[in-house]
Design an enzyme around this catalytic site. Structure first.
Site, short mmCIF file in Angstrom:
data_model
loop_
_atom_site.label_atom_id
_atom_site.label_comp_id
_atom_site.label_asym_id
_atom_site.label_seq_id
_atom_site.Cartn_x
_atom_site.Cartn_y
_atom_site.Cartn_z
N ILE A 83 45.38 -0.16 29.56
CA ILE A 83 45.22 -1.58 29.25
C ILE A 83 44.55 -1.74 27.89
O ILE A 83 44.90 -2.63 27.10
CB ILE A 83 44.42 -2.29 30.37
CG1 ILE A 83 45.17 -2.11 31.70
CG2 ILE A 83 44.24 -3.78 30.06
CD1 ILE A 83 44.39 -2.47 32.93
N ARG A 113 48.89 3.44 54.02
CA ARG A 113 47.88 4.21 53.29
C ARG A 113 46.50 3.67 53.67
O ARG A 113 46.29 2.44 53.65
CB ARG A 113 48.13 4.05 51.78
CG ARG A 113 47.15 4.79 50.90
CD ARG A 113 47.58 4.78 49.44
NE ARG A 113 47.51 3.45 48.84
CZ ARG A 113 47.78 3.19 47.56
NH1 ARG A 113 48.17 4.17 46.75
NH2 ARG A 113 47.70 1.97 47.09
N LEU A 155 51.99 2.46 42.38
CA LEU A 155 53.40 2.31 42.76
C LEU A 155 54.37 2.50 41.60
O LEU A 155 55.31 3.29 41.70
CB LEU A 155 53.60 0.92 43.40
CG LEU A 155 55.02 0.60 43.83
CD1 LEU A 155 55.48 1.55 44.94
CD2 LEU A 155 55.12 -0.85 44.31
N LYS A 195 32.93 -2.35 40.91
CA LYS A 195 33.38 -3.59 40.26
C LYS A 195 32.52 -4.77 40.71
O LYS A 195 32.15 -5.64 39.91
CB LYS A 195 34.86 -3.85 40.54
CG LYS A 195 35.80 -2.85 39.87
CD LYS A 195 35.73 -2.91 38.35
CE LYS A 195 36.52 -1.82 37.67
NZ LYS A 195 36.28 -1.70 36.23
N SER A 245 38.47 -6.48 38.81
CA SER A 245 39.67 -6.22 39.60
C SER A 245 39.72 -7.18 40.78
O SER A 245 38.68 -7.58 41.32
CB SER A 245 39.62 -4.79 40.13
OG SER A 245 40.58 -4.58 41.13
N SER A 265 43.05 9.80 28.76
CA SER A 265 43.97 9.29 27.75
C SER A 265 44.03 10.30 26.62
O SER A 265 43.22 11.22 26.56
CB SER A 265 43.51 7.92 27.22
OG SER A 265 42.24 8.03 26.64
N TYR A 315 34.76 2.76 44.41
CA TYR A 315 35.35 2.15 43.20
C TYR A 315 35.23 0.62 43.26
O TYR A 315 34.76 -0.02 42.32
CB TYR A 315 36.83 2.57 43.07
CG TYR A 315 37.62 1.63 42.20
CD1 TYR A 315 37.46 1.66 40.82
CD2 TYR A 315 38.47 0.67 42.76
CE1 TYR A 315 38.15 0.75 40.02
CE2 TYR A 315 39.15 -0.23 41.97
CZ TYR A 315 39.00 -0.19 40.60
OH TYR A 315 39.66 -1.09 39.82
C1 UD1 Z 1 44.91 0.04 43.66
C2 UD1 Z 1 43.55 -0.24 44.18
C3 UD1 Z 1 42.91 -1.29 43.31
C4 UD1 Z 1 42.81 -0.78 41.88
C5 UD1 Z 1 44.16 -0.36 41.40
C6 UD1 Z 1 43.89 0.38 40.09
C7 UD1 Z 1 43.66 0.14 46.59
C8 UD1 Z 1 43.51 -0.49 47.93
N1 UD1 Z 1 43.59 -0.68 45.55
O1 UD1 Z 1 45.67 -1.16 43.79
O2 UD1 Z 1 41.63 -1.57 43.77
O3 UD1 Z 1 42.26 -1.75 41.05
O4 UD1 Z 1 44.83 0.49 42.32
O5 UD1 Z 1 44.86 1.21 39.73
O6 UD1 Z 1 43.87 1.32 46.48
N2 UD1 Z 1 52.56 2.03 47.33
C9 UD1 Z 1 53.55 2.71 47.99
N3 UD1 Z 1 53.83 4.00 47.59
C10 UD1 Z 1 53.17 4.61 46.57
C11 UD1 Z 1 52.15 3.91 45.89
C12 UD1 Z 1 51.87 2.61 46.31
O7 UD1 Z 1 54.18 2.19 48.93
O8 UD1 Z 1 53.47 5.80 46.28
C13 UD1 Z 1 52.26 0.64 47.73
C14 UD1 Z 1 50.82 0.45 48.17
O9 UD1 Z 1 50.68 0.72 49.53
C15 UD1 Z 1 50.60 -1.02 47.80
C16 UD1 Z 1 51.48 -1.23 46.57
O10 UD1 Z 1 52.43 -0.17 46.58
O11 UD1 Z 1 51.07 -1.85 48.82
C17 UD1 Z 1 50.70 -1.18 45.27
O12 UD1 Z 1 49.93 0.01 45.26
P1 UD1 Z 1 49.11 0.51 43.96
O13 UD1 Z 1 50.01 0.48 42.77
O14 UD1 Z 1 48.47 1.80 44.31
O15 UD1 Z 1 48.05 -0.62 43.73
P2 UD1 Z 1 46.93 -1.23 44.73
O16 UD1 Z 1 46.75 -0.37 45.90
O17 UD1 Z 1 47.28 -2.65 44.96
#
Ligand code: UD1
Length: 345
Positions: A14, A297, A202, A155, A126, A38, A151
């Site tokens: 960011i 998860r 994700l 915040k 966050s 980084s 974590y």
């Molecule tokens: C996560 C953190 C958040 C943090 C952010 C920083 C948690 C609960 N939250 O956000 O506090 O600020 O990362 O990077 O961990 N998913 C899948 N498969 C994957 C990866 C993710 O299905 O391989 C799903 C997750 O279950 C979620 C969504 O995708 O529903 C987003 O996940 P992710 O990108 O990891 O973000 P957060 O979990 O929302």
């Protein structure tokens, strides 16, 4: 008016996009980063995009004397504090590291800013501070839930530090930006997110899977109480998020009547499910994405998305880019640069 802005963690995901937007708005940029997550080559990429190179100091912000040297050497007008650790899972395994890095870095920054009479700060917070809110969309007045990870707790603690400190009348103008889920990359495909090892998040996992670096995406749970059963988040393009920092800086510098401590939700206001992200990625990239539904998860919340009306009105900012923009830019980045630079574990 042009300002010289210190970006802690400015070579990160960011921070690097914010450096580009600050240059575009006519400001000067000084980056302090310990390069723990980084690469120094990001400076070349920022220069290539902006035609200007940030000043750079390699620094761990727990080193207060080193930080004071930065303020001594450069005539800093304002700071944007990105430098922090951000992996939920790692924070559960190494809580002391998270409290040390995330909390002490902010404390040191506030001490140095006070000594050098710098009174404008934007802080990377966050939406994790809200936990799973009872009412959606979540507004800034929604109370914090107990943090579900060290974590997340850092915040909350950092926001409380800023609130308490601003109440002393010390003259600090601080704004916390509560990021929802930043994704995507700069349209040049020269900067983007470069996770170390296996991505937790994700979109990097999706792009690495599409590139053949991972066998398949695991979708964490399809039994949530949502339309398609997968979890919902508010994904925001990193360039829109970067521009929110420029707007926050403008507000701190030019709205003398704003409260000393403010906090804003930075999202798009729309919730998108994991399955919708997968479908949108396949459409934007034109490639199929292998995936498998697995169990939930640990620690994940079901859904969260932002009420952005306060940020839109007070920061004179709004997210403009679409989900397709986010995913196609992430895919471009994966193909052009992350493929060469990525330390894939
Ligand atoms: C996560 C953190 C958040 C943090 C952010 C920083 C948690 C609960 N939250 O956000 O506090 O600020 O990362 O990077 O961990 N998913 C899948 N498969 C994957 C990866 C993710 O299905 O391989 C799903 C997750 O279950 C979620 C969504 O995708 O529903 C987003 O996940 P992710 O990108 O990891 O973000 P957060 O979990 O929302």
């Amino acid at each position: 008016m042009s300002k010289r802005v210190l970006l802690t963690g400015g070579t990160g995901y960011i921070g690097s996009h914010t450096a580009v937007e600050l240059f575009a708005a006519g400001h000067d940029v000084v980056i302090a980063d310990d390069l723990s997550n980084s690469s120094v080559t990001v400076l070349d990429r920022i220069s290539e995009i902006s035609g200007r190179r940030p000043d750079f100091v390699k620094l761990d912000l727990r080193d207060l004397n080193g930080l004071k040297q930065v303020f001594r050497r450069f005539d800093i007008d304002a700071a944007i504090h990105f430098a922090a650790r951000k992996s939920v899972g790692e924070s559960v395994e190494q809580p002391l590291l998270y409290y040390d890095v995330n909390v002490n870095s902010l404390l040191n920054l506030l001490v140095a800013m006070a000594e050098f009479k710098v009174d404008t700060l934007v802080f990377s917070s966050s939406c994790t501070v809200y936990g799973q809110p009872d009412v959606l969309p979540v507004s800034e007045s929604t109370p914090f839930q107990p943090a579900s990870s060290p974590y997340g707790n850092t915040k909350q603690i950092c926001e409380h530090i800023l609130r308490d400190y601003s109440l002393t009348g010390v003259g600090l103008k601080a704004i916390s930006l509560r990021y929802f889920n930043p994704v995507g990359a700069h349209e040049s495909a020269l900067i983007g997110e470069l996770p170390l090892g296996v991505p937790n998040n994700l979109v990097p996992f999706i792009t690495q899977t599409a590139a053949g670096l991972r066998e398949r995406l695991q979708v964490f749970g399809d039994d949530y109480d949502t339309a398609d059963g997968t979890a919902i988040r508010d994904y925001i393009h990193v360039v829109d998020l970067a521009r929110a920092h420029v707007s926050a800086l403008q507000r701190s510098l030019h709205h003398p009547n704003a409260a000393n401590y403010e906090y804003f939700n930075v999202g798009t206001g729309s919730g998108t499910s994991v399955m919708e992200v997968i479908k949108a990625f396949e459409a934007a990239a034109g490639v199929p994405l292998p995936y498998k539904i697995v169990g939930r998860r640990a620690g994940d919340i079901e859904q969260i998305y932002a009420d952005t009306s306060t940020a839109n009105a007070e920061l004179d900012w709004r997210a403009e880019k679409t989900l397709a923009d986010m995913l196609s830019s992430a895919w471009q980045w994966q193909q052009h640069i992350a493929a060469q630079d990525g330390p894939v574990g």
